[in-house]
Design a protein around this motif. Structure first.
Motif, mmCIF file in Angstrom:
data_model
loop_
_atom_site.group_PDB
_atom_site.id
_atom_site.type_symbol
_atom_site.label_atom_id
_atom_site.label_comp_id
_atom_site.label_asym_id
_atom_site.label_seq_id
_atom_site.Cartn_x
_atom_site.Cartn_y
_atom_site.Cartn_z
ATOM 1 N N PRO A 196 0.820 -1.228 0.000
ATOM 2 C CA PRO A 196 0.000 0.000 0.000
ATOM 3 C C PRO A 196 0.849 1.271 0.000
ATOM 4 C CG PRO A 196 -0.811 -1.556 1.652
ATOM 5 C CD PRO A 196 0.450 -2.143 1.086
ATOM 6 N N ARG A 197 2.067 1.177 0.498
ATOM 7 C CA ARG A 197 2.915 2.373 0.554
ATOM 8 C C ARG A 197 3.829 2.504 -0.671
ATOM 9 N NH1 ARG A 197 5.486 3.339 6.422
ATOM 10 N NH2 ARG A 197 6.186 5.203 5.275
ATOM 11 N N LEU A 198 3.580 1.724 -1.702
ATOM 12 C CA LEU A 198 4.407 1.825 -2.909
ATOM 13 C C LEU A 198 4.267 3.221 -3.509
ATOM 14 C CD1 LEU A 198 6.141 -0.265 -4.471
ATOM 15 C CD2 LEU A 198 4.199 -0.571 -6.012
ATOM 16 N N LEU A 199 5.382 3.793 -3.940
ATOM 17 C CA LEU A 199 5.336 5.116 -4.577
ATOM 18 C C LEU A 199 4.563 5.028 -5.884
ATOM 19 C CD1 LEU A 199 8.998 6.409 -4.028
ATOM 20 C CD2 LEU A 199 6.961 6.795 -2.615
ATOM 21 N N ALA A 200 3.811 6.062 -6.185
ATOM 22 C CA ALA A 200 3.044 6.083 -7.430
ATOM 23 C C ALA A 200 3.996 5.910 -8.607
ATOM 24 C CB ALA A 200 2.285 7.404 -7.544
ATOM 25 N N ALA A 201 3.517 5.238 -9.649
ATOM 26 C CA ALA A 201 4.271 5.065 -10.896
ATOM 27 C C ALA A 201 5.465 4.133 -10.752
ATOM 28 C CB ALA A 201 4.711 6.419 -11.462
ATOM 29 N N THR A 202 5.517 3.352 -9.668
ATOM 30 C CA THR A 202 6.579 2.342 -9.572
ATOM 31 C C THR A 202 6.254 1.212 -10.547
ATOM 32 O OG1 THR A 202 6.922 2.858 -7.236
ATOM 33 C CG2 THR A 202 7.783 0.752 -8.036
ATOM 34 N N ALA A 203 7.196 0.915 -11.430
ATOM 35 C CA ALA A 203 6.954 -0.117 -12.438
ATOM 36 C C ALA A 203 6.936 -1.508 -11.784
ATOM 37 C CB ALA A 203 8.032 -0.056 -13.501
ATOM 38 N N GLU A 204 6.119 -2.404 -12.341
ATOM 39 C CA GLU A 204 6.075 -3.776 -11.854
ATOM 40 C C GLU A 204 7.120 -4.592 -12.596
ATOM 41 O OE1 GLU A 204 2.085 -5.851 -11.431
ATOM 42 O OE2 GLU A 204 3.184 -7.294 -12.666
ATOM 43 N N GLY B 181 6.104 -5.492 -2.211
ATOM 44 C CA GLY B 181 4.788 -6.080 -2.013
ATOM 45 C C GLY B 181 4.902 -7.572 -1.762
ATOM 46 N N VAL B 182 3.841 -8.282 -2.048
ATOM 47 C CA VAL B 182 3.789 -9.715 -1.760
ATOM 48 C C VAL B 182 3.429 -10.472 -3.026
ATOM 49 C CG1 VAL B 182 2.578 -11.505 -0.444
ATOM 50 C CG2 VAL B 182 3.147 -9.321 0.647
ATOM 51 N N LEU B 183 4.102 -11.587 -3.244
ATOM 52 C CA LEU B 183 3.727 -12.526 -4.289
ATOM 53 C C LEU B 183 2.969 -13.649 -3.577
ATOM 54 C CD1 LEU B 183 4.308 -12.430 -7.311
ATOM 55 C CD2 LEU B 183 6.416 -13.694 -6.886
ATOM 56 N N PRO B 184 1.631 -13.639 -3.662
ATOM 57 C CA PRO B 184 0.860 -14.604 -2.877
ATOM 58 C C PRO B 184 0.975 -16.025 -3.450
ATOM 59 C CG PRO B 184 -0.491 -12.741 -3.639
ATOM 60 C CD PRO B 184 0.781 -12.728 -4.427
ATOM 61 N N MET B 185 0.941 -16.985 -2.570
ATOM 62 C CA MET B 185 0.994 -18.404 -2.962
ATOM 63 C C MET B 185 -0.071 -19.166 -2.200
ATOM 64 S SD MET B 185 5.049 -18.806 -2.584
ATOM 65 C CE MET B 185 6.077 -17.607 -3.438
ATOM 66 N N THR B 186 -0.669 -20.132 -2.863
ATOM 67 C CA THR B 186 -1.615 -21.020 -2.194
ATOM 68 C C THR B 186 -1.421 -22.437 -2.716
ATOM 69 O OG1 THR B 186 -3.319 -20.652 -3.872
ATOM 70 C CG2 THR B 186 -3.389 -19.218 -1.945
ATOM 71 N N THR B 187 -1.945 -23.387 -1.988
ATOM 72 C CA THR B 187 -2.019 -24.758 -2.493
ATOM 73 C C THR B 187 -3.321 -24.887 -3.269
ATOM 74 O OG1 THR B 187 -0.769 -25.623 -0.629
ATOM 75 C CG2 THR B 187 -2.108 -27.189 -1.870
ATOM 76 N N CYS B 188 -3.217 -25.179 -4.554
ATOM 77 C CA CYS B 188 -4.411 -25.318 -5.390
ATOM 78 C C CYS B 188 -4.763 -26.798 -5.524
ATOM 79 C CB CYS B 188 -4.161 -24.731 -6.773
ATOM 80 S SG CYS B 188 -3.964 -22.943 -6.753
ATOM 81 N N VAL B 189 -6.026 -27.117 -5.278
ATOM 82 C CA VAL B 189 -6.526 -28.472 -5.521
ATOM 83 C C VAL B 189 -7.295 -28.426 -6.840
ATOM 84 C CG1 VAL B 189 -7.915 -30.375 -4.632
ATOM 85 C CG2 VAL B 189 -6.703 -28.852 -3.033
ATOM 86 N N HIS B 190 -6.882 -29.223 -7.787
ATOM 87 C CA HIS B 190 -7.433 -29.162 -9.140
ATOM 88 C C HIS B 190 -8.538 -30.208 -9.342
ATOM 89 C CE1 HIS B 190 -4.287 -26.326 -10.260
ATOM 90 N NE2 HIS B 190 -3.457 -27.086 -9.556
ATOM 91 N N PRO B 191 -9.285 -30.097 -10.432
ATOM 92 C CA PRO B 191 -10.335 -31.096 -10.687
ATOM 93 C C PRO B 191 -9.759 -32.515 -10.712
ATOM 94 C CG PRO B 191 -10.577 -29.236 -12.167
ATOM 95 C CD PRO B 191 -9.275 -29.035 -11.432
ATOM 96 N N PRO B 192 -10.548 -33.487 -10.260
ATOM 97 C CA PRO B 192 -10.039 -34.862 -10.148
ATOM 98 C C PRO B 192 -9.674 -35.451 -11.505
ATOM 99 C CG PRO B 192 -12.409 -34.760 -9.727
ATOM 100 C CD PRO B 192 -11.922 -33.357 -9.771
ATOM 101 N N SER B 193 -8.680 -36.321 -11.484
ATOM 102 C CA SER B 193 -8.247 -37.057 -12.671
ATOM 103 C C SER B 193 -8.584 -38.525 -12.442
ATOM 104 C CB SER B 193 -6.740 -36.846 -12.837
ATOM 105 O OG SER B 193 -6.206 -37.744 -13.768
ATOM 106 N N ALA B 194 -9.562 -39.033 -13.194
ATOM 107 C CA ALA B 194 -10.042 -40.399 -12.952
ATOM 108 C C ALA B 194 -9.005 -41.438 -13.368
ATOM 109 C CB ALA B 194 -11.343 -40.630 -13.711
#
Lengths: 214, 214
Positions: A196-204, B181-194
């Protein structure tokens, strides 16, 4: 990479993998490991980020941490990296299983004592997760570098264990009408969430969209 | 759930969590843990599936496995469950971090010796991952039940460690133009493979679409 008595996969030996390239592939797909060490006969298992360079595993943390204090003298450790790939649902309760790729490395862990080596290792870690970012961030101060312990362990005594594919039921059980198969799982890396505190126009930076895990 | 000297979070104590409900929430969101144990002064860390019932953690495996052979007499163990929630990218190299929720439980692990208790525990495990499936599968034969060791450990000595939120940089560093910032990560459970050998017209059970992890 030698197959020692201690690292030979004992249960279900057909799942054991000793080829170095496969062990490195599993390690390089991960970000967090579990480090085991012993204090007063009590095992501790600590999750931490790791990276690999050549035939060494590295991890780091505060010089004040219990884990790293204990390891600093060079003590026995076990580093395990696990990717869970799926839940295997068989027709019999007994043959339920997991699909996974894991590496277990045994050895003695040591701290990197040399300042330059420590800096180079931290640089390598950043390159692994965000290539090019080291040039963008404020580098560690001398005080921060002193407060950071970097541990390393040889991969000489490492083995992998892998299970893939559908359930393997007893032949007679294939006649049952019970659903069987795999529920696949992966580690998903989602789009970045800016501070949230990232400076405006900071490139990703582009590296935020390229990290793959598992 | 008591906070012992051994389980008190020592590093960054503000990240320590000792409320039982929060510890149980973290445990119940997971499927695989890392079990630490010691053989001849060497720590081993083994990934395995686990489940919780009341104030006990359970895991199972072959009665022939090295880990379970060692634990069967009742030995010191550490069970760690970790959910990795994101990579935290700060403006300074030093303040990079991970978002995570982890529980570390210390104690003595014992095998369930009673046949009925073992059966009930395996049933509970199936209920946790696939509610109702126990009635659909072929139940364990006496031989299979004998070949299955179920271990349990009390949660009396457990603590959690949690980090959430954006990076926390030194105040002066917020003026830097570096992305953070944050690079979010989760464990994804995908559709079943019969299973390819599934009988035609086998219905897909509803529980295959409801498992959530992490």
């Amino acid at each position: 990479m030698s197959q020692s008595r201690r690292t030979r996969v004992q249960r279900l030996p057909e799942r054991g993998v000793y080829e170095r390239t496969e062990i490195e592939r599993i390690l390089d797909a991960g970000l967090t490991c579990h480090v085991g060490y012993v204090v007063d006969d009590q095992p501790f298992v600590t999750p931490t980020a790791y990276w690999r360079t050549g035939d060494r595993l590295y991890w780091h943390g505060s010089s004040a941490s219990r884990m790293l204090r204990q390891l600093a003298a060079g003590v026995a450790a076990c580093v395990t990296v696990t990717h869970v790939d799926g839940l295997v649902l068989a027709r019999s309760a007994y043959h339920h299983s997991m699909n996974y790729r894991s590496v277990m490395a045994l050895g003695t862990a040591y701290p990197l004592l040399d300042r330059e080596e420590r800096l180079a290792a931290l640089h390598a870690f950043m390159e692994r997760v965000a290539p090019g970012r080291w040039q963008e961030v404020r580098p560690p101060s001398e005080g921060e570098l002193t407060a950071t312990t970097v541990m390393w362990m040889s991969l000489d005594e490492a083995s992998a264990k892998v299970r893939t594919g559908p359930p393997l039921d007893d032949e007679a059980d294939y006649a049952l009408t019970c659903w069987a198969g795999v529920l696949p799982m992966t580690t998903c890396v989602h789009p970045p969430s800016a501070d949230p505190r990232l400076l405006a126009a900071t490139a990703e930076p582009a590296y935020l969209r390229t990290l793959r895990l598992g």
